[in-house]
Design a protein around this motif. Structure first.
Motif, PDB file in Angstrom:
ATOM      1  N   PHE A 109      58.123 -46.185 -13.544  1.00 47.29           N
ATOM      2  CA  PHE A 109      58.312 -45.820 -12.140  1.00 47.29           C
ATOM      3  C   PHE A 109      57.443 -46.649 -11.204  1.00 47.29           C
ATOM      4  O   PHE A 109      57.841 -46.926 -10.075  1.00 47.29           O
ATOM      5  CB  PHE A 109      58.242 -44.307 -11.865  1.00 47.29           C
ATOM      6  N   GLN A 110      56.305 -47.133 -11.662  1.00 44.52           N
ATOM      7  CA  GLN A 110      55.493 -48.027 -10.826  1.00 44.52           C
ATOM      8  C   GLN A 110      56.206 -49.375 -10.659  1.00 44.52           C
ATOM      9  O   GLN A 110      56.203 -49.945  -9.570  1.00 44.52           O
ATOM     10  CB  GLN A 110      54.103 -48.230 -11.420  1.00 44.52           C
ATOM     11  N   HIS A 111      56.811 -49.877 -11.734  1.00 45.57           N
ATOM     12  CA  HIS A 111      57.564 -51.127 -11.658  1.00 45.57           C
ATOM     13  C   HIS A 111      58.737 -50.976 -10.679  1.00 45.57           C
ATOM     14  O   HIS A 111      58.968 -51.847  -9.835  1.00 45.57           O
ATOM     15  CB  HIS A 111      58.078 -51.525 -13.043  1.00 45.57           C
ATOM     16  N   PHE A 112      59.467 -49.873 -10.794  1.00 47.28           N
ATOM     17  CA  PHE A 112      60.582 -49.625  -9.879  1.00 47.28           C
ATOM     18  C   PHE A 112      60.116 -49.617  -8.431  1.00 47.28           C
ATOM     19  O   PHE A 112      60.727 -50.231  -7.562  1.00 47.28           O
ATOM     20  CB  PHE A 112      61.273 -48.300 -10.212  1.00 47.28           C
ATOM     21  N   ARG A 113      59.025 -48.942  -8.152  1.00 48.30           N
ATOM     22  CA  ARG A 113      58.518 -48.883  -6.769  1.00 48.30           C
ATOM     23  C   ARG A 113      58.153 -50.267  -6.250  1.00 48.30           C
ATOM     24  O   ARG A 113      58.447 -50.594  -5.096  1.00 48.30           O
ATOM     25  CB  ARG A 113      57.312 -47.951  -6.701  1.00 48.30           C
ATOM     26  N   GLN A 114      57.507 -51.077  -7.084  1.00 45.64           N
ATOM     27  CA  GLN A 114      57.145 -52.432  -6.656  1.00 45.64           C
ATOM     28  C   GLN A 114      58.397 -53.272  -6.389  1.00 45.64           C
ATOM     29  O   GLN A 114      58.443 -54.031  -5.421  1.00 45.64           O
ATOM     30  CB  GLN A 114      56.257 -53.121  -7.701  1.00 45.64           C
ATOM     31  N   LEU A 116      61.317 -52.143  -5.487  1.00 46.49           N
ATOM     32  CA  LEU A 116      61.950 -51.611  -4.276  1.00 46.49           C
ATOM     33  C   LEU A 116      61.225 -52.096  -3.028  1.00 46.49           C
ATOM     34  O   LEU A 116      61.860 -52.447  -2.030  1.00 46.49           O
ATOM     35  CB  LEU A 116      61.972 -50.088  -4.328  1.00 46.49           C
ATOM     36  N   ILE A 117      59.900 -52.182  -3.087  1.00 43.86           N
ATOM     37  CA  ILE A 117      59.125 -52.716  -1.949  1.00 43.86           C
ATOM     38  C   ILE A 117      59.489 -54.173  -1.700  1.00 43.86           C
ATOM     39  O   ILE A 117      59.629 -54.608  -0.560  1.00 43.86           O
ATOM     40  CB  ILE A 117      57.606 -52.553  -2.213  1.00 43.86           C
ATOM     41  N   ARG A 118      59.671 -54.949  -2.771  1.00 45.22           N
ATOM     42  CA  ARG A 118      59.976 -56.387  -2.634  1.00 45.22           C
ATOM     43  C   ARG A 118      61.444 -56.664  -2.304  1.00 45.22           C
ATOM     44  O   ARG A 118      61.775 -57.751  -1.865  1.00 45.22           O
ATOM     45  CB  ARG A 118      59.635 -57.108  -3.940  1.00 45.22           C
TER      46      ARG A 118
END
Length: 124
Positions: A109-114, A116-118
């Protein structure tokens, strides 16, 4: 134990890779608090409150059912501490730590959030 097998002339590593689980936002917070920490229940609630400078509070009435659910799904594990606390009639603390599956879930989920930010829309 042999963790490799041949398939069509290619050697494959057959060790089980921990697959991330789907978790609710409340469960995410608990996993984040336990990432790299071994904490007892009240410390988890304290970590959230202090990390958010008081903006996020985890009620004890929902913390323990959340912990139980995460443990049942193999995302965390727990054990009873050895210390006796005379001020609480000798009650022991139950400690929690994240498992490999829990770490894989946090990483996912941290990878997904990063990502999504990019993310940016494709030019048309």
């Amino acid at each position: 134990m042999d963790t490799a097998k041949m398939v069509r002339g290619v050697t494959l590593d057959t060790r089980q890779v921990e697959q991330p689980a789907k978790v609710a936002p409340r469960e995410e917070l608990v996993l984040l608090a336990l990432y790299g920490n071994e904490l007892y229940g009240l410390e988890i609630a304290q970590a959230m409150e202090e990390a958010s400078t008081g903006r996020k509070q985890f009620k004890i009435g929902s913390l323990y059912p959340t912990l139980h659910g995460l443990e049942k799904r193999g995302l965390i594990e727990s054990w009873w501490g050895d210390e006796e606390r005379p001020e609480l009639g000798g009650a022991r603390r139950r400690y929690y730590r994240i498992t490999g599956k829990g770490r894989a879930t946090v990483d996912d989920f941290q990878h997904f959030r990063q990502e999504l930010i990019r993310w940016r829309p494709s030019p048309t």
